[in-house]
Design a protein around this motif. Structure first.
Motif, PDB file in Angstrom:
ATOM      1  N   VAL A 163       0.877  -1.038  -0.300  1.00  0.00           N
ATOM      2  CA  VAL A 163      -0.092  -0.026   0.065  1.00  0.00           C
ATOM      3  C   VAL A 163       0.846   1.379  -0.119  1.00  0.00           C
ATOM      4  O   VAL A 163       1.606   1.461   0.933  1.00  0.00           O
ATOM      5  N   ASP A 164       0.749   2.068  -1.013  1.00  0.00           N
ATOM      6  CA  ASP A 164       1.370   3.341  -1.112  1.00  0.00           C
ATOM      7  C   ASP A 164       1.624   4.161   0.172  1.00  0.00           C
ATOM      8  O   ASP A 164       0.619   4.306   0.701  1.00  0.00           O
ATOM      9  N   ILE A 165       2.580   4.861   0.468  1.00  0.00           N
ATOM     10  CA  ILE A 165       2.799   5.679   1.614  1.00  0.00           C
ATOM     11  C   ILE A 165       1.579   6.668   1.710  1.00  0.00           C
ATOM     12  O   ILE A 165       1.206   6.767   2.940  1.00  0.00           O
ATOM     13  N   ASP A 166       1.184   7.297   0.778  1.00  0.00           N
ATOM     14  CA  ASP A 166       0.137   8.155   0.680  1.00  0.00           C
ATOM     15  C   ASP A 166      -1.123   7.672   1.036  1.00  0.00           C
ATOM     16  O   ASP A 166      -2.102   8.336   1.403  1.00  0.00           O
ATOM     17  N   ARG A 167      -1.266   6.391   0.951  1.00  0.00           N
ATOM     18  CA  ARG A 167      -2.684   5.712   1.663  1.00  0.00           C
ATOM     19  C   ARG A 167      -2.384   5.266   3.012  1.00  0.00           C
ATOM     20  O   ARG A 167      -3.533   5.025   3.734  1.00  0.00           O
ATOM     21  N   ARG A 168      -1.508   5.518   3.411  1.00  0.00           N
ATOM     22  CA  ARG A 168      -1.239   4.883   5.017  1.00  0.00           C
ATOM     23  C   ARG A 168      -1.382   6.326   6.034  1.00  0.00           C
ATOM     24  O   ARG A 168      -0.905   7.368   5.346  1.00  0.00           O
ATOM     25  N   PRO A 169      -2.015   5.847   7.155  1.00  0.00           N
ATOM     26  CA  PRO A 169      -2.034   7.404   8.072  1.00  0.00           C
ATOM     27  C   PRO A 169      -0.866   7.984   8.185  1.00  0.00           C
ATOM     28  O   PRO A 169      -1.003   9.162   8.457  1.00  0.00           O
ATOM     29  N   CYS A 170       0.277   7.246   8.291  1.00  0.00           N
ATOM     30  CA  CYS A 170       1.385   7.884   8.795  1.00  0.00           C
ATOM     31  C   CYS A 170       2.416   7.032   8.187  1.00  0.00           C
ATOM     32  O   CYS A 170       2.323   5.899   7.880  1.00  0.00           O
ATOM     33  N   THR A 171       3.698   7.402   8.522  1.00  0.00           N
ATOM     34  CA  THR A 171       4.858   6.723   8.447  1.00  0.00           C
ATOM     35  C   THR A 171       5.244   5.777   9.599  1.00  0.00           C
ATOM     36  O   THR A 171       4.581   5.968  10.940  1.00  0.00           O
ATOM     37  N   PHE A 172       5.986   4.672   9.624  1.00  0.00           N
ATOM     38  CA  PHE A 172       6.223   3.996  10.956  1.00  0.00           C
ATOM     39  C   PHE A 172       7.176   4.682  11.857  1.00  0.00           C
ATOM     40  O   PHE A 172       6.951   4.692  13.068  1.00  0.00           O
ATOM     41  N   ASP A 173       7.890   5.602  11.247  1.00  0.00           N
ATOM     42  CA  ASP A 173       8.880   6.421  12.254  1.00  0.00           C
ATOM     43  C   ASP A 173       7.798   7.340  13.358  1.00  0.00           C
ATOM     44  O   ASP A 173       7.930   7.414  14.507  1.00  0.00           O
ATOM     45  N   ALA A 174       6.744   7.815  12.640  1.00  0.00           N
ATOM     46  CA  ALA A 174       5.564   8.579  13.438  1.00  0.00           C
ATOM     47  C   ALA A 174       5.090   7.729  14.405  1.00  0.00           C
ATOM     48  O   ALA A 174       4.838   7.998  15.644  1.00  0.00           O
ATOM     49  N   ILE A 175       4.743   6.276  14.235  1.00  0.00           N
ATOM     50  CA  ILE A 175       4.296   5.488  15.236  1.00  0.00           C
ATOM     51  C   ILE A 175       5.374   5.213  16.186  1.00  0.00           C
ATOM     52  O   ILE A 175       4.891   5.201  17.382  1.00  0.00           O
ATOM     53  N   ASP A 176       6.627   4.843  15.821  1.00  0.00           N
ATOM     54  CA  ASP A 176       7.662   4.648  16.662  1.00  0.00           C
ATOM     55  C   ASP A 176       7.751   5.831  17.683  1.00  0.00           C
ATOM     56  O   ASP A 176       8.063   5.351  18.756  1.00  0.00           O
ATOM     57  N   ALA A 177       7.789   7.110  17.306  1.00  0.00           N
ATOM     58  CA  ALA A 177       8.027   7.960  18.204  1.00  0.00           C
ATOM     59  C   ALA A 177       6.587   8.306  19.333  1.00  0.00           C
ATOM     60  O   ALA A 177       7.036   8.451  20.261  1.00  0.00           O
ATOM     61  N   LEU A 178       5.432   7.686  18.877  1.00  0.00           N
ATOM     62  CA  LEU A 178       4.583   7.754  19.747  1.00  0.00           C
ATOM     63  C   LEU A 178       4.708   6.757  20.745  1.00  0.00           C
ATOM     64  O   LEU A 178       4.023   6.951  22.026  1.00  0.00           O
ATOM     65  N   ILE A 179       5.113   5.626  20.475  1.00  0.00           N
ATOM     66  CA  ILE A 179       5.300   4.338  21.148  1.00  0.00           C
ATOM     67  C   ILE A 179       6.270   4.857  22.446  1.00  0.00           C
ATOM     68  O   ILE A 179       6.084   4.929  23.520  1.00  0.00           O
ATOM     69  N   GLY A 180       7.452   5.445  21.816  1.00  0.00           N
ATOM     70  CA  GLY A 180       8.434   5.930  22.732  1.00  0.00           C
ATOM     71  C   GLY A 180       9.028   4.567  23.403  1.00  0.00           C
ATOM     72  O   GLY A 180       9.119   3.375  22.964  1.00  0.00           O
ATOM     73  N   ASP A 181       9.605   4.727  24.650  1.00  0.00           N
ATOM     74  CA  ASP A 181      10.222   3.745  25.277  1.00  0.00           C
ATOM     75  C   ASP A 181       9.310   2.996  25.586  1.00  0.00           C
ATOM     76  O   ASP A 181       8.219   3.066  26.278  1.00  0.00           O
ATOM     77  N   ASP A 182       9.587   1.547  25.404  1.00  0.00           N
ATOM     78  CA  ASP A 182       8.635   0.406  25.899  1.00  0.00           C
ATOM     79  C   ASP A 182       8.620   0.228  27.533  1.00  0.00           C
ATOM     80  O   ASP A 182       7.255  -0.032  27.746  1.00  0.00           O
ATOM     81  N   GLU A 183       9.338   0.588  28.184  1.00  0.00           N
ATOM     82  CA  GLU A 183       9.563   0.776  29.770  1.00  0.00           C
ATOM     83  C   GLU A 183       8.082   1.473  30.419  1.00  0.00           C
ATOM     84  O   GLU A 183       7.630   1.319  31.074  1.00  0.00           O
ATOM     85  N   ARG A 184       7.786   2.600  29.534  1.00  0.00           N
ATOM     86  CA  ARG A 184       6.768   3.494  30.078  1.00  0.00           C
ATOM     87  C   ARG A 184       5.391   2.814  30.020  1.00  0.00           C
ATOM     88  O   ARG A 184       4.543   2.943  31.022  1.00  0.00           O
ATOM     89  N   TRP A 185       5.300   1.786  29.286  1.00  0.00           N
ATOM     90  CA  TRP A 185       3.978   0.998  29.250  1.00  0.00           C
ATOM     91  C   TRP A 185       3.840  -0.021  30.295  1.00  0.00           C
ATOM     92  O   TRP A 185       2.803  -0.661  30.400  1.00  0.00           O
ATOM     93  N   THR A 186       5.118  -0.495  30.639  1.00  0.00           N
ATOM     94  CA  THR A 186       4.914  -1.484  31.802  1.00  0.00           C
ATOM     95  C   THR A 186       5.412  -1.170  33.107  1.00  0.00           C
ATOM     96  O   THR A 186       6.069  -1.707  33.874  1.00  0.00           O
ATOM     97  N   HIS A 187       5.043   0.181  33.372  1.00  0.00           N
ATOM     98  CA  HIS A 187       5.440   0.806  34.737  1.00  0.00           C
ATOM     99  C   HIS A 187       4.939  -0.183  35.938  1.00  0.00           C
ATOM    100  O   HIS A 187       3.793  -0.628  35.788  1.00  0.00           O
ATOM    101  N   PRO A 188       5.721  -0.759  36.795  1.00  0.00           N
ATOM    102  CA  PRO A 188       5.427  -1.682  37.758  1.00  0.00           C
ATOM    103  C   PRO A 188       4.297  -1.400  38.506  1.00  0.00           C
ATOM    104  O   PRO A 188       3.460  -2.267  39.219  1.00  0.00           O
ATOM    105  N   ASP A 189       3.805  -0.041  38.855  1.00  0.00           N
ATOM    106  CA  ASP A 189       2.693   0.363  39.611  1.00  0.00           C
ATOM    107  C   ASP A 189       1.286   0.789  38.898  1.00  0.00           C
ATOM    108  O   ASP A 189       0.380   1.276  39.466  1.00  0.00           O
TER     109      ASP A 189
END
Length: 421
Positions: A163-189
């Motif tokens: 699927v061409d990039i102009d059909r996708r909602p964003c680049t994967f770099d944009a997704i990667d930036a929004l995810i950030g560090d995986d550790e923040r998703w698994t905070h023990p508290d």
């Protein structure tokens, strides 16, 4: 207490493999239709007798009823590794048991025996006749939920070459930036303290919209995608997208500060289970039926409830949610236990379902639930009570007499002794 003869007639006693197979065959013959999904529940986790019983049931179903898959209450994403090992021998058995199961289930000897048996069975079998393994639980633990990186990456990587990039909602770099560090998703508290959850951040809200757009793209481009790849690859991508959406929804709910927070989390977990089971039933329809193994609470048709502190949580289980969609092609057998002293499960009271079943002469039974419920109604002058929801360890739950007839069968074990005794 003596047992009325009609209770004897509600099922079939067994003592060895031959009589067990005969009891299962009689039970299946008594169903109005052969199920596409057959649920087998356990009344508690952590007792090897129940997954061992499951193995016996599954082997019989494979050899005599055409079953070609099993789905267990374990991480659906991790389960892909188990399925690859069973199909192709990918990886080592030790690594598969360590990483392919959640909730500590990889330590179970019965689960290891199941994986080995399925792998051995598949040797030399044609593709359509090979056994499949599925985890159908959400990829969460009681302590929290992981980052959506793995499943979002898999979905994006499937779409990107086709699927061409102009059909996708964003680049994967944009997704990667929004995810950030995986550790923040698994905070023990985060599970106990909503303020520690990443779920309320704007990044999560944006990722939920992006995931929705990617799933819509996967659907709208499905003719091209299926042609360019394969139906199986498309289904796997949809699985990853569906799981990503569920994970992001779960994280958002972890940040909820309302009194309904825990109840919503319970509901979401079972909804993800239900979605997975419906997909498994649809995708395996041509290969054969599927055995589903989980705690009784997840497979029952009625509303589940659980005490957490001073709160009573109520939610619809996966079995209740899938039932309207699949109808009588879903059947469920609940497992019932008399006693297991090493787990703190004492001899049941005579005014409980298990207590009455303990008066039967044999130690093991496969019972028709509706015939059993009718026999109990005709026999007892005093109401049959439901014991405390949880006794002992392993989240043991006794049968609820008010909902007995909403199951199709019961496998009863009078007593389980400690393996170390």
């Amino acid at each position: 207490m003596t047992t009325h003869p009609s209770i004897h007639d509600a099922g079939w006693a067994y003592s060895d493999d031959t009589s067990f197979h005969a009891a299962l065959a009689s039970f299946l013959d008594a169903l109005p239709t052969r199920p596409r999904l057959l649920g087998l529940g356990e009344p508690m986790h952590g007792e090897e007798a129940f997954p061992q019983l499951r193995n016996r049931v599954f082997q019989y179903l494979v050899e005599h009823e055409g079953y070609r898959s099993i789905a267990i209450e374990s991480d659906c994403v991790a389960g892909l590794m188990v399925d690859d090992y069973i199909a192709e021998g990918a990886g080592s058995l030790d690594n598969v048991m360590k990483r392919g199961f959640s909730h500590g289930f990889g330590k179970s000897a019965a689960n290891r025996e199941l994986v080995e048996w399925m792998r051995d069975y598949n040797q030399g079998q044609p593709g359509d006749d090979r056994l499949r393994f599925f985890g159908f639980d959400a990829p969460t633990e009681i302590t929290g939920a992981p980052s959506p990186r793995l499943v979002l990456t898999a979905l994006y990587d499937y779409l990107a070459p086709h699927v061409d990039i102009d059909r996708r909602p964003c680049t994967f770099d944009a997704i990667d930036a929004l995810i950030g560090d995986d550790e923040r998703w698994t905070h023990p508290d985060a599970m106990m303290d909503p303020s520690q959850s990443v779920g309320s951040s704007p990044d999560v809200a944006k990722l939920r919209l992006i995931t929705d757009d990617l799933l819509a793209l996967l659907t709208s481009e499905s003719p091209h995608l299926v042609s360019a790849t394969s139906p199986a690859d498309w289904r796997l991508a949809h699985f990853h997208g569906r799981t990503a959406a569920g994970l992001l929804r779960y994280h958002a709910t972890m940040a909820d500060t309302s009194p309904a927070r825990w109840q919503r989390l319970m509901s979401m977990r079972d909804a993800m289970m239900s979605d997975n089971l419906n997909a498994i039933a649809a995708n395996q329809a041509r290969q054969g039926p599927t055995l589903v193994f989980a705690h009784n609470l997840h497979l029952q048709r009625h509303r589940s409830d659980c005490q957490m502190g001073d709160q009573t949580l109520e939610w619809w289980s996966a079995g209740a949610i899938i039932d309207p969609r699949i109808g009588d092609h879903y059947a469920v057998i609940a497992s019932a236990l008399g006693s297991a002293q090493h787990h703190g499960v004492d001899t049941p009271g005579e005014d409980t379902v298990e207590g009455i079943l303990c008066t039967l002469p044999e130690d093991h039974y496969v019972l028709d639930s509706r015939r059993l419920a009718a026999a109990l109604d005709a026999t007892e002058s005093e109401p049959i009570r439901r014991p405390d929801q949880r006794t002992g360890d392993g989240y043991f739950f006794a049968l609820d007499p008010d909902h007995l007839a909403e199951t199709d069968g019961v496998i009863f074990t009078k007593n389980i002794a400690s393996s170390s005794a």
